[in-house]
Design an enzyme around this catalytic site. Sequence first.
Site, PDB file in Angstrom:
ATOM      1  CB  ALA A   1      17.608 -16.720  26.866  1.00 25.80           C
TER       2      ALA A   1
ATOM      3  CD  GLU B   1      13.229 -15.277  19.869  1.00 20.50           C
ATOM      4  OE1 GLU B   1      13.867 -15.462  20.936  1.00 20.50           O
ATOM      5  OE2 GLU B   1      13.761 -15.323  18.745  1.00 20.50           O
TER       6      GLU B   1
END
Length: 263
Positions: free
Chosen positions: A69, A117
């Site tokens: 992120a 992820e």
Amino acid sequence: MTAHAEPAVLVAHANAVAWITLNRPQAMNAINDDLRAQLPAALRAADADPAVRVIVISGAGERAFCAGADIKGFAEAPSPAQFRQKRLQGHWTEAFDDAKKPVIASIHGYCLGGGLEMALACDLRVAGEGVEMGLPEVGLGIIPGAGGTVRLPRAIGMSRAKDLILTGRRVGAAEAHAMGLVSRVAPAGALREAALEVAGLVARNAPVSIRQAKRAVDGGLHLDLDQALAHENAMYQDCLKTRDRVEALRAFAEKRKPIFTGE
Ligand code: CAA
């Protein structure tokens, strides 16, 4: 995205492969709002395109597949209301779960946090020799929140997953391969060819078989044995109705390669 900004995602087509590139190399392809919006759209478009049989995801630049992120936007935690509103819009990983076609992660350099992820949401992971893969979230005061605690144990088993999740340590290509986190390691400079080779090995097979095999594995994983076998059988039955199954038998008898149309 502003009017002059580079697209956060690039898409190229070659043969039956859609090659999607995360395109924020200046930020190690970190996942910001643009990427969160454009990646699912590109993935869904490739999945819906009848000319595409396999999708590959890679990262632009020399240094990273994806460093997770975009933590420069993390300083302000969203309020519970903002968080719920964002979740209502759907999570970017849902496009991976919805994809009927196989998705391959072609991973080089850093593959961290949300980047790992993302790779875990793919069906196959091919890594370049210099990768550094890990889930550093516990060192950032959060936990993996884009499927990492769910998909990693399913991919490599509970104890190895807890090792990576609780320590936040990074693994290189050899260890990632040994623990089953990636299925293939490519020598330096040969990652693209390796990913395309895997994509080609998948794409040469009957499209309905590829789709049903993926559904059989994914759908059967969480069922008990009898239910999983019934699910597999349902997926199998759908293949029996296809012209491609007849074509495969005919090609075998005629000692030639089958020509699959996806029907
Ligand atoms: N978000 C935003 N920018 C990032 C970034 C990230 N995750 N990772 C790297 N960058 C940027 C850096 O800020 C830097 O930009 P500037 O040149 O403008 O300063 C550029 O990429 C190069 O990075 P570094 O100078 O830090 O390069 P380095 O070689 O010293 O270190 C690194 C590389 C180890 C990947 C380091 O950048 C790093 O630790 N990045 C953060 C990785 C991380 O913690 N990811 C997990 C995020 S949390 C998450 O992903 C959770 C979730 O989805 C729910």
